[in-house]
Design a protein around this motif. Sequence first.
Motif, PDB file in Angstrom:
ATOM      1  N   LEU A  79     -22.748  -7.927  -4.693  1.00 61.79           N
ATOM      2  CA  LEU A  79     -21.861  -9.051  -4.993  1.00 61.79           C
ATOM      3  C   LEU A  79     -21.176  -8.865  -6.344  1.00 61.79           C
ATOM      4  CD1 LEU A  79     -24.061 -12.035  -3.738  1.00 61.79           C
ATOM      5  CD2 LEU A  79     -21.997 -11.124  -2.672  1.00 61.79           C
ATOM      6  N   ASN A  80     -21.904  -8.335  -7.313  1.00 60.53           N
ATOM      7  CA  ASN A  80     -21.306  -8.082  -8.632  1.00 60.53           C
ATOM      8  C   ASN A  80     -20.219  -7.020  -8.543  1.00 60.53           C
ATOM      9  OD1 ASN A  80     -22.877  -9.964  -9.990  1.00 60.53           O
ATOM     10  ND2 ASN A  80     -24.508  -8.507 -10.410  1.00 60.53           N
ATOM     11  N   HIS A  81     -20.473  -5.958  -7.754  1.00 68.12           N
ATOM     12  CA  HIS A  81     -19.458  -4.919  -7.565  1.00 68.12           C
ATOM     13  C   HIS A  81     -18.205  -5.507  -6.914  1.00 68.12           C
ATOM     14  CE1 HIS A  81     -22.123  -1.949  -8.978  1.00 68.12           C
ATOM     15  NE2 HIS A  81     -22.802  -1.742  -7.880  1.00 68.12           N
ATOM     16  N   TYR A  82     -18.420  -6.347  -5.918  1.00 68.42           N
ATOM     17  CA  TYR A  82     -17.289  -6.952  -5.211  1.00 68.42           C
ATOM     18  C   TYR A  82     -16.457  -7.822  -6.155  1.00 68.42           C
ATOM     19  CZ  TYR A  82     -14.662  -9.097  -1.423  1.00 68.42           C
ATOM     20  OH  TYR A  82     -13.654  -9.508  -0.591  1.00 68.42           O
ATOM     21  N   LYS A  83     -17.124  -8.586  -6.998  1.00 69.32           N
ATOM     22  CA  LYS A  83     -16.421  -9.442  -7.958  1.00 69.32           C
ATOM     23  C   LYS A  83     -15.588  -8.609  -8.930  1.00 69.32           C
ATOM     24  CE  LYS A  83     -19.814 -13.205  -7.841  1.00 69.32           C
ATOM     25  NZ  LYS A  83     -20.888 -13.906  -8.599  1.00 69.32           N
ATOM     26  N   ASP A 121     -12.287   2.855  -7.595  1.00 68.09           N
ATOM     27  CA  ASP A 121     -12.949   3.970  -6.905  1.00 68.09           C
ATOM     28  C   ASP A 121     -14.395   4.127  -7.359  1.00 68.09           C
ATOM     29  OD1 ASP A 121     -11.303   5.050  -4.970  1.00 68.09           O
ATOM     30  OD2 ASP A 121     -10.116   6.159  -6.407  1.00 68.09           O
ATOM     31  N   ASN A 122     -14.609   4.051  -8.670  1.00 70.92           N
ATOM     32  CA  ASN A 122     -15.968   4.203  -9.215  1.00 70.92           C
ATOM     33  C   ASN A 122     -16.886   3.079  -8.747  1.00 70.92           C
ATOM     34  OD1 ASN A 122     -15.247   6.515 -10.615  1.00 70.92           O
ATOM     35  ND2 ASN A 122     -14.696   5.401 -12.474  1.00 70.92           N
ATOM     36  N   GLN A 156     -20.432   3.026  -6.093  1.00 71.82           N
ATOM     37  CA  GLN A 156     -21.695   2.322  -6.310  1.00 71.82           C
ATOM     38  C   GLN A 156     -21.950   1.303  -5.192  1.00 71.82           C
ATOM     39  OE1 GLN A 156     -23.942   3.055  -8.673  1.00 71.82           O
ATOM     40  NE2 GLN A 156     -22.583   4.731  -9.206  1.00 71.82           N
ATOM     41  N   TYR A 157     -20.905   0.661  -4.748  1.00 71.10           N
ATOM     42  CA  TYR A 157     -21.020  -0.307  -3.652  1.00 71.10           C
ATOM     43  C   TYR A 157     -21.543   0.385  -2.392  1.00 71.10           C
ATOM     44  CZ  TYR A 157     -19.619  -4.241  -0.635  1.00 71.10           C
ATOM     45  OH  TYR A 157     -19.608  -5.296   0.255  1.00 71.10           O
ATOM     46  N   THR A 158     -20.988   1.548  -2.084  1.00 71.29           N
ATOM     47  CA  THR A 158     -21.403   2.292  -0.897  1.00 71.29           C
ATOM     48  C   THR A 158     -22.858   2.723  -1.000  1.00 71.29           C
ATOM     49  OG1 THR A 158     -19.131   3.098  -0.637  1.00 71.29           O
ATOM     50  CG2 THR A 158     -20.849   4.251   0.586  1.00 71.29           C
ATOM     51  N   LEU A 173     -18.237  -5.756   5.933  1.00 70.07           N
ATOM     52  CA  LEU A 173     -16.908  -6.384   5.961  1.00 70.07           C
ATOM     53  C   LEU A 173     -16.282  -6.328   4.568  1.00 70.07           C
ATOM     54  CD1 LEU A 173     -17.575  -9.535   8.186  1.00 70.07           C
ATOM     55  CD2 LEU A 173     -16.288  -7.489   8.801  1.00 70.07           C
ATOM     56  N   GLY A 174     -17.119  -6.569   3.563  1.00 70.70           N
ATOM     57  CA  GLY A 174     -16.636  -6.479   2.187  1.00 70.70           C
ATOM     58  C   GLY A 174     -16.162  -5.080   1.856  1.00 70.70           C
TER      59      GLY A 174
END
Length: 430
Positions: A235-239, A271-272, A276-278, A342-343
Amino acid sequence: MSDLIYPTLDLFLYALKTSLNTTDAETQKKQAAFLEQLPSDTQFSDPDIETEYLEITHPPQINFISQNKSLEGYYYTVRLNDTYGLQIDCSINNQTETQPAKSFTILKTEIEQKLNKQLVTIGKTWFLSGWLPENSSQNPEDIAKDSYNALFKDTNWQPVKGTFLEGKFFELWHSGNTTNNLNSDEHHVIIAIYPHRKSAEKAAEFYTDWMGLFCYRSKISWAYWQSRLIKESLLNHYKQIEENRKITNQSNSRQEKQNITTSRKILNNIDNILQQYTIDLINLSFQKQIIEINLSNYQLRLALIKEKAGQNNQLDFLEKFSELANKKYLPQITKDIENMQLGLQLLEDTINATRSRIEVEKAEREHNFQELVAVAGAGIATVSLVRETAKDCKDIFSQVRFFCNYPLSASLIVGIIVSFMVWWLRKQLR
């Protein structure tokens, strides 16, 4: 009065030997931290083999020495695949006289003094037991409650109840939450009040079964709370990516002309974060697999315990946890994975849109540069031609004295006019 004979406290504690991407050096460090719980002269052997249950000290059960002569106890260590298990048993050294429930406070203090606080654990279970004096009229639940309160200042007495080998069992746990990705702080306690010594001695034969069962339980709880930390990270990465996307959308026209460098910087940043999200998304799926595997092992081990104990044993209370894992833990993580995927698609769309924007800006800059080259080329060529001809005052220039007298200025004026006409014509033809 809440009196028991031979009150015994066992701590079942678990620590990972290896985990995902663990180096040999890290594995050795974890092993050393685990060994620090044991006496310094312990003979330890842990061959590099995959095994479901392996005793790793000689002898398997090591008596410990206490300064309090009224206490006795031992260490028992095993390895269960990738996890070390340690049982520390401590009892009042008197199997004839009754002891108050508050004796468990002494036992817990003794056990905690023998622990290395630096050990990273994934879970632990406190197991309290003892048997009633002959012809006792005491309520086993009252004794269990007093014993629990002697260890934990918790007034929330809402146990799950069952029977095992004629003993009354009470289980309590608080899911709590994990504040870091190292130690699990789940509160899990089982209290067994046996009707007589024979029942308690028979139950002691099941310690190895409890060792395995509580290990699977700890790994399930640990994996679930790890998944909560991973979800928070996702969630933090998405924000962060959303914040970068808003920056690009809020650019005004003046900024857009100078935006290609900023856009590239934002794209690299996205990209970075996406990498991390992946990785976090993969780890989330990994925690789900850990729960599925250990839940299956938990249910299998519980079935074996039931079969070993025979009839007239109500161990259904131990199935409450597997129901929790099936009905809450796994569905929650599954839903989180779906949402985060989905995100991931939205984040990839954001990156593609940013890339497209950069390409458009790049194409516009290249086109503008080509325009500049064409216009400047026409102007320079005109200046060069006019200047040479005007300098000799030939042809048409002989009729205009200004060109003959000021060839440089005249050629510049003509060059500017020609450049303007070239620019105007190219603009009309676009």
